[in-house]
Each structure stands twice: as structure tokens, then as C-alpha cells.
Design an enzyme around this catalytic site. Structure first.
Site, PDB file in Angstrom:
ATOM      1  CB  CYS A   1      43.762   3.069  14.714  1.00 17.57           C
ATOM      2  SG  CYS A   1      45.498   2.798  13.317  1.00 17.57           S
TER       3      CYS A   1
ATOM      4  CB  CYS B   1      43.798   4.979   9.431  1.00 23.69           C
ATOM      5  SG  CYS B   1      43.863   3.255   9.863  1.00 23.69           S
TER       6      CYS B   1
ATOM      7  CG  ASP C   1      17.438  24.370  27.838  1.00 19.91           C
ATOM      8  OD1 ASP C   1      17.655  25.286  27.924  1.00 19.91           O
ATOM      9  OD2 ASP C   1      16.677  23.093  27.023  1.00 19.91           O
TER      10      ASP C   1
END
Length: 625
Positions: free
Chosen positions: A19, A22, A434
């Protein structure tokens, strides 16, 4: 004058993060090391990018810091990690299905009365608390066993002093289980006749968290798809010429100066310079140009491009991390490793969220106990705060919203680079498109047939189609499609076919010599291209079209024009974007004339043409500024 020490950048693959708390913990631990200037940990890619002074800190110190934070440095390469992620995702899917099958009956037992379901009395806690309690216990224990990783990771992080979201879930559900078991024991011992059960809440929370983990794993795996697609452009093997003999070697072993052969249909394994041979090479991955580019001795070839026609012998100049493809891959990796400001804020909050909730739960329970409430009520308050704060929304809502947004976008042909890009989309004021394959079809079609002299339109098209019917060149495909569209057009018998790579092709069609290609190839058969014809070709070129000449029996017979035409929906879509207040910009590697012609057709005013892939990011940065 003292100069600033040179910084080194290193990327670590990290395992065990579950998570935002962490990733925040690892980031803080790395940032505290002396000599580390910047540490950025991305939970989605499971990587840490660290900038440091080599004289003050070593890579082994970075590894040690990660391990001391309670996580592992993964030595596997990107492809191996992709396979590991796929296997993990499949395991999580199986766990989710098993947990859902067990949690659903518990949920229905708990909510059945409110939903008006006809439940038997033996399953209703308010009527038959003891048998209902035993049934719920039997159903909840397997769900907890299935979710054992949540407990293992959560409790391990708690013991190491860095509690994460799973720590909160582990404490909350274990406390709820303990509270419910205590209530069940009170029933069994006869000291109570009522039962407040948290068993359904435990199973529901765990099932939702398993769903959140599965969705997150699926999202992470898709995040690596763009990089994997680029890696797939690099061929695994190459043909090395050594002492006059050819042999296959892994592309990773190519060295600068090696002589390599690439045959029709193969990908170029490294950047280099053509030594021998003529061909047409598809470089659309770099330039966006939909038509193959003619290559001969002295011309540059780029790794990852596709050789379409003749065999080429080339000398490798740039290999490994120095190739253009590797640089593009690095740009994509850096884009995925980056974090939006809101994501950094979320990580910062996550680092303090879990400890704050645990303190609040203790304070709430303790306050009620101090105020004179019984131990049962105080424990209930403690558990309630933990369960309510269990980050179901953080673990489920975010990945679910991302999956819905990116999934719906994919159905409509819109791919998001990252969750941060999706989040920031509502701030957009400029759309950069593009050309090739986005605004246009991405393949050439025959747009004009210009007969010259005494020749007719069908004679020119029929002759060209007959010559090109065996070729795989994109222009040949376009000629053949146009010929098939004219149902009455019959193609003659072909003999003595010769392909001249980079120049065209010639053959005898029903005994007549037909040449399709550039003016130089026609001149070899006596067909001269006059000034009027050249002027007509120049007009077509200004319209963004590619002219190809056709000669029959030594005479100039006509002119074919090809173009990568806009999609039927492009002009309307661009008008809709402009009507909604967005500026639309075209960014293309194609020729300036071609890009401008397409822009005029679809209603785009700002065009950036002839832009190389490594320059496109800089153009976007200028637009952002």
C-alpha cells in the site's frame, strides 16, 4: 572553484510493498541515507529510483536500507517480474473467488432480515444466537485462512515499527474476531443470552480487501504493458557475419562494429549504417511515417524497425542502452516512475494515517472505560473505530475507479499512461495528437490515378496492379486493393518480374514491359518524365501524397498518388474537442508537407512535424510551459 559532485541514478526493484504507507516508508528510509539527494518509490511499478553521490553512499547501502525497512530487493529482470505478477494475479483471483463464496452466505445471513429474505430461524442471531453463532464462526475462519497474507504482512509491518494498511485490517478484524468469540463463549457458558456478532463484518472486510488487491495487481500488470510492447520490438536473435560466415547470436551480445545481416520481414537488431544492399524499411515506430523508407549503402538504420524488401548488410554503431529504442524505453520508464503532486500528498498522509487511527481507537476505547462504561462497551468502541477506519475505500475505491476509467477509455480507443494521468485529465486545456494511426488510418491508400499521354486510367492501374500483385510493400497492397475495388478490371499474365529495392519493380504483363517506381527506374527503360508531369507530381506532394510513376513499353503512362488518409471520424472528433474549449495540436515525425495537408483536412491549426521520438517530450514540455 568547487564543482557540484556528479550524481548517480540507480533503480531498485522492491518486493513486499502492499500500500501507499509501504512505499512512503521505503522512500523515507532511503532519503535519510547520507549522500542520497532524491528517492522516489512507485508502488505501481514496484521500483525505487534513487539519485545519490557515489562517494558517500553505495548501492549495497541502498539495498540494506530497503531490507531494514522490512522489504526485499528483487533481483529478477523486468520480464521475470511481469511473469511473477501474472502468477500472483491468478493466485489472488482464486483466493478472491473462494473468499467471496464463503463471505456471501455470511453477508446474506447478516442482512437477510433487512432484505426480506426468508431465512430459517436457526441462522438468525436474534432468535437462535448459539447455533447461528457457530454457523458464522465455521464460515468466517476459512475466509481468514484464505486472507492469511493480509495478516502476515500487516503484523510483520507492525512488529517492525512501520504499520501499514494491512496492519490496521489485521488488528481490526482480529479484535472483532476476539470480541465475537468472547460473546460466543458467554453464550456457551450460559452467562449471556444475547450475542453481538462481528463475524459477518470480518468476512466482508476481508473479501473486499482481496478484491481491492486483485484489482490493484491487475492495474499494475497493465501499467507494464507499454514497456513490454516496446521491449517486444527488439529482436531476440541477430545474424552475425564473421570471417565470411553467418551465424545466429543473441541480440544482447551484439557489439559496436559487428557486421550484421537483416533479411526481408526481420527486425533490425541494432542502430547502424548500411554497408551493402538496397531495401525499404518500416520506421513507423520512430518517425510515424506510414510508408517504408528506402535504404542503401551509407544510410542509417534503427533497431526495432522492420526490413520490408531486400537483404541488407549493415555495421552496428550503437548497441544495448545506446540505441534509439532503448532511449525511448527509458523515457517511458521514467514517465511511469514519476508521481503527480497529489500522489506524493497521498503517500505523505498514508505514512501517518495508520498510526493515527490506532491511537484514536485506543483513546476512544480508553475514554469510555474511564467514563465508567464496561469493558465490553469499551472494547466494542475500540473495534468499531478500527473497522470503520479499515481502508476499504482506499484499498478498493481507488483501483476500482482506475479500472473503470481506463477500461472504458480502452473501449473508446483512449489509453492512459498512468493513474496520475487519468487523475489530471480534468485540468487539460490542450490535446496533442499523433498523426499516423491516430488521426489517419495508419496505412496508405491509392487516392489519385493520373493517366498521361495516350494511356487510359484502367490501363495504368491494371498494369501497375499486375506488376505489384505478388509484393508485400504497403504501396503494392494499396494498388491491389484499388484494382480489386474495380470488379471489371482484369489483370494480365506476369513474367520476368524483378523487384528493385528502394526504387520500384518491373515485369512483362501480357508481353508489355511495365515499370512501377521512381523516375530513375523509368529512365532505364527509356520512359522520360517531362516538366509538366513533374509539376503535377509536385502538386500532389503538396497535398501530402506520395507520387509513384508508371511506364509502359518505354513510355510514361501515368502517375499514381498514395496517402495515409484521415479516419472518417477524425474531423468531427477534433471539432468536438475544439467546441469543448480544448486546443488541438498535431505532433508528427512525418514530412512537414504531409503533416500540414492532413491538418488542413481535419481542422488543426498548430502542427509540429519532422519531430523525432526523443524530441516529442520536449515539445510537450514547451506546450505545458
Amino acid at each position: 572553484m568547487s564543482s557540484e559532485p556528479a550524481l548517480q541514478q540507480h533503480t531498485l526493484a522492491i518486493g513486499g510493498m502492499t500500500c501507499a504507507a509501504c512505499s512512503s516508508r521505503v522512500e523515507r528510509r532511503l532519503s535519510r541515507l547520507a549522500g542520497v539527494k532524491r528517492a522516489m518509490v512507485n508502488l505501481s511499478t514496484e521500483e525505487a529510483v534513487v539519485e545519490f553521490e557515489p562517494g558517500q553512499v553505495k548501492v549495497r547501502d541502498l539495498r540494506r536500507a530497503v531490507e531494514e525497512a522490512g522489504y526485499q530487493v528483487v533481483e529478477a529482470g523486468r520480464e521475470e517480474r511481469q511473469v511473477r505478477r501474472r502468477d500472483e494475479m491468478q493466485a489472488q483471483r482464486r483466493s478472491l473467488l473462494a473468499a467471496a463464496l464463503l463471505a456471501l452466505p455470511l453477508f446474506l445471513i447478516e442482512m437477510g432480515g433487512m432484505l426480506g429474505l426468508p431465512l430459517p430461524e436457526v441462522l438468525m442471531v436474534e432468535h437462535r444466537p448459539l447455533p447461528a453463532g457457530w454457523v458464522q464462526l465455521v464460515l468466517v475462519l476459512p475466509v481468514m485462512a484464505i486472507a492469511w497474507r493480509i495478516y502476515a504482512e500487516g503484523l510483520r509491518s507492525l512488529v517492525r515499527g512501520g504499520p501499514n494498511m494491512f496492519s490496521l485490517i489485521a488488528i481490526g478484524t482480529l479484535a472483532a474476531l476476539g470480541f465475537s468469540l468472547w460473546g460466543l463463549w458467554e453464550l456457551v457458558s450460559g452467562r449471556s443470552h444475547t450475542f453481538a456478532s462481528y463475524f459477518p463484518a470480518v468476512s466482508t472486510i476481508l473479501a473486499f480487501m482481496l478484491l481491492g488487491r486483485y484489482l490493484e495487481a491487475r492495474s499494475q500488470r497493465r501499467a507494464g504493458a507499454a514497456i513490454q510492447a516496446l521491449m517486444d520490438l527488439q529482436p531476440k536473435m541477430a545474424t552475425l557475419i564473421e570471417a565470411g560466415e553467418e551465424r545466429q547470436i543473441p541480440a544482447a551480445q551484439i557489439e559496436a562494429g559487428d557486421l550484421l545481416r537483416v533479411r526481408p520481414g526481420e527486425r533490425v537488431p541494432a542502430d547502424g549504417e548500411v554497408v551493402e544492399g538496397f531495401s525499404a524499411v518500416d520506421e513507423s515506430l520512430l518517425s510515424g511515417e506510414s510508408l517504408p523508407v528506402a535504404k542503401g549503402p551509407g544510410d542509417r538504420v534503427v533497431g526495432g524497425s522492420i526490413n520490408k524488401e531486400g537483404s541488407l548488410l549493415f555495421c552496428a554503431r550503437r548497441v544495448g542502452r545506446d540505441t534509439v529504442l532503448a532511449q525511448i524505453l527509458r523515457l517511458v520508464e521514467e514517465a511511469q516512475q514519476g508521481k503527480a503532486p497529489i500522489a506524493r500528498l497521498a503517500d505523505l498522509i498514508a505514512g501517518y494515517f495508520v498510526p493515527a487511527v490506532m491511537v484514536l481507537a485506543l483513546v476512544a476505547g480508553g475514554a469510555w472505560l474511564w467514563a465508567g462504561a464496561g469493558i465490553e462497551f469499551a472494547l466494542e468502541i475500540f473495534v468499531s473505530v478500527l473497522i470503520i477506519a479499515c481502508p476499504c475505500s482506499l484499498g478498493l475505491a481507488t483501483p476500482a475507479a482506475i479500472m473503470v476509467g481506463t477500461g472504458r477509455g480502452a473501449q473508446l480507443g483512449v489509453l492512459f499512461k498512468s493513474p496520475e494521468a487519468l487523475e489530471a485529465a480534468h485540468h487539460l486545456d490542450t490535446i496533442v495528437l499523433d498523426k499516423t494511426g491516430t488521426i489517419t488510418e495508419g496505412r496508405p491508400v491509392l487516392t489519385d490515378i493520373v493517366p498521361l499521354g495516350a494511356f487510359g486510367e484502367e490501363e495504368v492501374l491494371g498494369g501497375a496492379a499486375a506488376v505489384e500483385q505478388g509484393s508485400e510493400h504497403p504501396l503494392a497492397t494499396a494498388v491491389n486493393e484499388a484494382a480489386r475495388a474495380r470488379r471489371g478490371l482484369a489483370l494480365g499474365q506476369v513474367a520476368e518480374f524483378t523487384a528493385v529495392p528502394g526504387r520500384g519493380a518491373r515485369a512483362r504483363v501480357e508481353g508489355r514491359l511495365v515499370v512501377v517506381g521512381n523516375p530513375g527506374l523509368l529512365a532505364e527503360t527509356g520512359a522520360e518524365v517531362d516538366a509538366a508531369a513533374l509539376a503535377r507530381a509536385a502538386v500532389l506532394a503538396e497535398e501530402g501524397k506520395t507520387p509513384v510513376w508508371v511506364g509502359i513499353d518505354g513510355f510514361l503512362a501515368g502517375l499514381l498518388a498514395f496517402a495515409d488518409v484521415p479516419r472518417p471520424t477524425s474531423a468531427a472528433a477534433i471539432a468536438q474537442l475544439r467546441d469543448s474549449g480544448l486546443a488541438v495540436v498535431m505532433l508528427s515525425g512525418d514530412h512537414r508537407q504531409t503533416a500540414a495537408a492532413i491538418a488542413r483536412q481535419v481542422g488543426i491549426e498548430e502542427v509540429h512535424a519532422e519531430v523525432q521520438p526523443d524530441e516529442k517530450a520536449e515539445v510537450v514540455r514547451r506546450l505545458q510551459a
